[in-house]
Design a protein around this motif. Structure first.
Motif, PDB file in Angstrom:
ATOM      1  N   GLN A   1       0.816  -1.219   0.000  1.00 42.29           N
ATOM      2  CA  GLN A   1       0.000   0.000   0.000  1.00 42.29           C
ATOM      3  C   GLN A   1       0.851   1.271   0.000  1.00 42.29           C
ATOM      4  OE1 GLN A   1      -2.732  -0.700   3.238  1.00 42.29           O
ATOM      5  NE2 GLN A   1      -4.063  -1.961   1.957  1.00 42.29           N
TER       6      GLN A   1
ATOM      7  N   GLY B   1      -6.758  -2.982  -7.011  1.00 46.77           N
ATOM      8  CA  GLY B   1      -6.286  -2.240  -5.839  1.00 46.77           C
ATOM      9  C   GLY B   1      -6.660  -0.777  -5.874  1.00 46.77           C
TER      10      GLY B   1
ATOM     11  N   GLU C   1     -10.394  -5.070  -4.624  1.00 46.46           N
ATOM     12  CA  GLU C   1      -9.584  -4.634  -3.474  1.00 46.46           C
ATOM     13  C   GLU C   1      -9.567  -5.749  -2.421  1.00 46.46           C
ATOM     14  OE1 GLU C   1      -7.524  -1.783  -2.560  1.00 46.46           O
ATOM     15  OE2 GLU C   1      -7.216  -3.284  -1.016  1.00 46.46           O
TER      16      GLU C   1
ATOM     17  N   ASP D   1      -8.957 -11.179  -3.678  1.00 47.24           N
ATOM     18  CA  ASP D   1      -7.559 -11.202  -4.112  1.00 47.24           C
ATOM     19  C   ASP D   1      -7.513 -11.270  -5.635  1.00 47.24           C
ATOM     20  OD1 ASP D   1      -4.961 -11.826  -4.746  1.00 47.24           O
ATOM     21  OD2 ASP D   1      -4.722 -13.342  -3.183  1.00 47.24           O
TER      22      ASP D   1
ATOM     23  N   ASN E   1      -2.564   1.154 -10.347  1.00 44.68           N
ATOM     24  CA  ASN E   1      -1.274   1.325  -9.681  1.00 44.68           C
ATOM     25  C   ASN E   1      -1.057   0.016  -8.936  1.00 44.68           C
ATOM     26  OD1 ASN E   1      -1.423   3.856 -10.692  1.00 44.68           O
ATOM     27  ND2 ASN E   1      -2.074   4.811  -8.770  1.00 44.68           N
TER      28      ASN E   1
HETATM   29  N1  SAM Z   1      -4.894   2.637  -6.477  1.00 46.64           N
HETATM   30  C1  SAM Z   1      -4.521   3.222  -5.207  1.00 46.64           C
HETATM   31  C2  SAM Z   1      -3.723   4.477  -5.436  1.00 46.64           C
HETATM   32  O1  SAM Z   1      -3.257   4.659  -6.569  1.00 46.64           O
HETATM   33  O2  SAM Z   1      -3.561   5.243  -4.503  1.00 46.64           O
HETATM   34  C3  SAM Z   1      -3.769   2.214  -4.336  1.00 46.64           C
HETATM   35  C4  SAM Z   1      -2.525   1.644  -4.929  1.00 46.64           C
HETATM   36  S1  SAM Z   1      -1.587   0.665  -3.790  1.00 46.64           S
HETATM   37  C5  SAM Z   1      -0.027   0.656  -4.639  1.00 46.64           C
HETATM   38  C6  SAM Z   1      -2.105  -1.015  -4.090  1.00 46.64           C
HETATM   39  C7  SAM Z   1      -3.526  -1.358  -3.676  1.00 46.64           C
HETATM   40  O3  SAM Z   1      -3.755  -2.728  -4.022  1.00 46.64           O
HETATM   41  C8  SAM Z   1      -3.823  -1.259  -2.201  1.00 46.64           C
HETATM   42  O4  SAM Z   1      -5.081  -0.668  -2.038  1.00 46.64           O
HETATM   43  C9  SAM Z   1      -3.852  -2.707  -1.708  1.00 46.64           C
HETATM   44  O5  SAM Z   1      -4.656  -2.929  -0.582  1.00 46.64           O
HETATM   45  C10 SAM Z   1      -4.381  -3.413  -2.944  1.00 46.64           C
HETATM   46  N2  SAM Z   1      -3.999  -4.841  -3.057  1.00 46.64           N
HETATM   47  C11 SAM Z   1      -2.858  -5.436  -2.630  1.00 46.64           C
HETATM   48  N3  SAM Z   1      -2.850  -6.747  -2.941  1.00 46.64           N
HETATM   49  C12 SAM Z   1      -4.009  -6.982  -3.595  1.00 46.64           C
HETATM   50  C13 SAM Z   1      -4.576  -8.144  -4.171  1.00 46.64           C
HETATM   51  N4  SAM Z   1      -3.917  -9.315  -4.143  1.00 46.64           N
HETATM   52  N5  SAM Z   1      -5.793  -8.059  -4.766  1.00 46.64           N
HETATM   53  C14 SAM Z   1      -6.459  -6.853  -4.796  1.00 46.64           C
HETATM   54  N6  SAM Z   1      -5.960  -5.714  -4.261  1.00 46.64           N
HETATM   55  C15 SAM Z   1      -4.756  -5.778  -3.674  1.00 46.64           C
END
Ligand code: SAM
Length: 248
Positions: free
Chosen positions: A8, A36, A57, A80, A98
């Motif tokens: 994150q 995510g 998410e 996931d 992202n």
């Molecule tokens: N899109 C947002 C931004 O640009 O501010 C958050 C980006 S952050 C790098 C990655 C996001 O992916 C987080 O919200 C995290 O909880 C989510 N995430 C991590 N592993 C994941 C998974 N296996 N499946 C879905 N979401 C996931």
């Protein structure tokens, strides 16, 4: 509190988010997949331009905070993204995300076996460089070969780490991925091609002759035996694969 295990690092630079949306050339006909959404920095913008957004998410706390803020054309999918079957989702035309760093590789391979017209993705810089690396370079990898086979890929811009909070250890890149209408070269047994590529690159400095030991009973007619794995182009790896692949 940002959770490290979920990668994150939230985007805090709106100009970067706006450029991602512009690069993705989103039209009111597009259904966009976002992996995510986090706190929704990108999601809100995507929703303004697309017909709808599917946002997967994993973090239940983020989902609870995000859900009430989202417009009605966003479907938040808890779970996931690595294990969710993308073919069970409504058909999407674009992917903008992202990406959480720790799932960049499985998600990229997963996207290669789906269908969309354009993906705009933020990756860690070293990962992005592996996607577009040249044979013989340190970054050239199984990822490069798999992506080149299925897609056109280019780095659009570097994004400094200070555009995220908390600040990650490395800079990032925005990458464009466009699936090819037909793969770059013909492969007779795709599952074997991906397996063999992974095997080859786990011995990237070795000569092809030694890596193929377990795969062939005779080297007759096989090319590139005295070249190192990391020197072969994706096409040459495909050629080798077709010569030794079992029928699918
Ligand atoms: N899109 C947002 C931004 O640009 O501010 C958050 C980006 S952050 C790098 C990655 C996001 O992916 C987080 O919200 C995290 O909880 C989510 N995430 C991590 N592993 C994941 C998974 N296996 N499946 C879905 N979401 C996931």
């Amino acid at each position: 509190m940002a959770k490290q295990r979920f990668g994150q690092h939230f985007l805090i630079n709106q100009a970067v988010a706006r450029r991602e949306v512009t690069y993705a050339q989103i039209t009111p006909d597009d259904v966009v997949l976002e992996i995510g959404p986090g706190k929704g920095a990108l999601t809100q913008l995507l929703a303004q331009h697309a017909s709808s957004v599917l946002a997967i998410e994993i973090d239940a706390h983020l989902i609870a905070a995000l859900q009430p803020t989202l417009p009605s054309n966003v479907t938040l999918i808890p779970g996931d993204a690595v294990t969710i079957d993308f073919s069970s989702l409504p058909r999407f035309t674009k992917v903008v995300s992202n990406l959480p760093f720790q799932i960049s590789s499985p998600i990229t391979f997963k996207l290669l076996s789906t269908s969309f017209s354009r993906a705009v993705l933020i990756y860690q810089k070293d990962f992005a460089e592996r996607l577009v690396a040249h044979p013989g370079s340190k970054q050239y990898s199984r990822l490069t070969v798999g992506v080149a086979y299925k897609a056109h890929c280019r780095i659009l811009e570097e994004v400094p780490r200070t555009c995220f909070s908390p600040v990650p250890k490395v800079d990032c890149c925005i990458v464009e991925l466009i699936l090819r209408d037909t793969p770059l070269f013909v492969v007779h047994n795709e599952a074997f091609f991906f397996r063999l590529t992974a095997e080859l690159f786990s011995h990237r400095r070795k000569k092809i002759r030694s890596v193929l030991k377990g795969y062939v009973s005779s080297y007759d007619q096989l090319p590139y035996l005295d070249q190192r794995v990391e020197q072969l182009t994706p096409q040459q790896i495909g050629e080798l694969c077709n010569l030794i692949a079992p029928s699918p």
